[in-house]
Write a protein that holds these residues in place. Sequence first.
Motif, PDB file in Angstrom:
ATOM      1  N   ASP A 110       0.825  -1.200   0.000  1.00 33.13           N
ATOM      2  CA  ASP A 110       0.000   0.000   0.000  1.00 33.13           C
ATOM      3  C   ASP A 110       0.863   1.255   0.000  1.00 33.13           C
ATOM      4  O   ASP A 110       0.501   2.282  -0.583  1.00 33.13           O
TER       5      ASP A 110
ATOM      6  N   ASP B  49       0.439   4.291  -2.520  1.00 37.23           N
ATOM      7  CA  ASP B  49       0.093   5.602  -1.955  1.00 37.23           C
ATOM      8  C   ASP B  49       1.147   6.653  -2.270  1.00 37.23           C
ATOM      9  O   ASP B  49       0.825   7.781  -2.655  1.00 37.23           O
TER      10      ASP B  49
ATOM     11  N   ASP C 144       0.979   7.604  -5.987  1.00 39.30           N
ATOM     12  CA  ASP C 144      -0.147   8.509  -6.257  1.00 39.30           C
ATOM     13  C   ASP C 144       0.186   9.939  -5.826  1.00 39.30           C
ATOM     14  O   ASP C 144      -0.131  10.900  -6.533  1.00 39.30           O
TER      15      ASP C 144
ATOM     16  N   ASP D  41      -4.820   9.452   1.150  1.00 40.69           N
ATOM     17  CA  ASP D  41      -6.171   9.054   0.748  1.00 40.69           C
ATOM     18  C   ASP D  41      -6.242   7.535   0.616  1.00 40.69           C
ATOM     19  O   ASP D  41      -5.321   6.899   0.114  1.00 40.69           O
ATOM     20  N   SER D  42      -7.336   6.949   1.049  1.00 39.54           N
ATOM     21  CA  SER D  42      -7.481   5.491   1.017  1.00 39.54           C
ATOM     22  C   SER D  42      -7.708   4.945  -0.387  1.00 39.54           C
ATOM     23  O   SER D  42      -7.480   3.760  -0.640  1.00 39.54           O
ATOM     24  N   SER D  43      -8.150   5.784  -1.310  1.00 36.22           N
ATOM     25  CA  SER D  43      -8.364   5.325  -2.683  1.00 36.22           C
ATOM     26  C   SER D  43      -7.031   5.250  -3.431  1.00 36.22           C
ATOM     27  O   SER D  43      -6.067   5.917  -3.067  1.00 36.22           O
ATOM     28  N   VAL D  44      -6.999   4.432  -4.468  1.00 38.54           N
ATOM     29  CA  VAL D  44      -5.771   4.218  -5.235  1.00 38.54           C
ATOM     30  C   VAL D  44      -5.988   4.649  -6.676  1.00 38.54           C
ATOM     31  O   VAL D  44      -6.998   4.310  -7.292  1.00 38.54           O
ATOM     32  N   GLY D  45      -5.023   5.418  -7.213  1.00 41.16           N
ATOM     33  CA  GLY D  45      -5.118   5.899  -8.578  1.00 41.16           C
ATOM     34  C   GLY D  45      -4.343   5.031  -9.559  1.00 41.16           C
ATOM     35  O   GLY D  45      -3.677   4.060  -9.172  1.00 41.16           O
TER      36      GLY D  45
END
Length: 260
Positions: free
Chosen positions: A93, A97, A100, A117-121
Motif C-alpha cells: 500500500d 500511496d 499517487d 487518501d485510502s483510494s488508489v489511482g
Amino acid sequence: MENDDYFEDEEFSPVKSLLGLLTFSTILPINVFTSIEYMTKLTWCWPFLHIFIGILAAICGYVSIEILHLNSFFTAVIVYAFLMIITGYNHLDGVMDMADGVMVHGAPERKIMVMKDSSVGAGGVATLFLVATLTIAGIYNILDYNFILGIIICEMSAKTSLLTTALISRPLTPGIGSYFINETNITNYMASTAIILIIAYVMSGYVGLAGVVGAMVSGLIIATIARRNFVLANGDVLGMSNEVGRLFSLLFMAVALFYV
C-alpha cells in the motif's frame, strides 16, 4: 497500539521488542505485542530479523528448483509471492500511496493529502505492477546464476533501504512511520549497516556487498523523491523504500554476478 492503556506500565524488554517488531512486519504466529515506542527503539535491528525471512524464502526457492524441478521464472514468481504473503503485503500500500502522491501536481500539502487518501489511482497501480514485475525479473536473473543466497541478501537489504530513507527524512506526524524515523540515528544506522555488509560479504563476497549498496542507493533515492514532493516522510514512504530497496539490491547483484 499507540493509545492502548495496557502498555502504560510496561518495562522495556529487548527480546519482547524484537519479537514485537517481527510480529508487526510478518504474519508469523508469534503474537508478541509491545508499545510502538518500545518496538521502534530497535528499528535498527530490522534487517537482522529479515535474514530469517530471507532464509525461509531461499528454502522455498530451493524446494521449487531442486525438488519440484520448476524453472527459474516459475520459481522467481513463487519466491516473490512467498515474500509478499509472509510479510502480510505490509508495504504494498505504501508503494501505491506514495506513487499517487508523487504523480499529482500541486503543493506538498496536496500531495500528502493524496498520498494519505485510502483510494488508489492509476499511478499507484502502475507503479506497483512495475516494482513487482521488475523484482520477479531480478529474482529470475540471480537464479539463472544459481545464486540462491541472493534471496536472503535482497530481503535483509530491503530493510537497510528503509533505514537509509528513515535516517535522512523528516517525519510526518502523527503516524506510525514517524516512530521509525525518529528512532533511526546515524549511530545505530552505521552499526546496523556495517553488520549487514559483513554478513553479505561472508555470504557471497563482493556480490553480496553490491546487493547492500544497491539497497542503500535505493533508500537515498526514495528519500530524495519524498523530500522534493512531500518535504516530510511517513510510513508509505518507508514502505516504498523497502520494496524498491529489494529491487535495487537484486539489480546490483545481477550486474555484479556478470562481472565478478
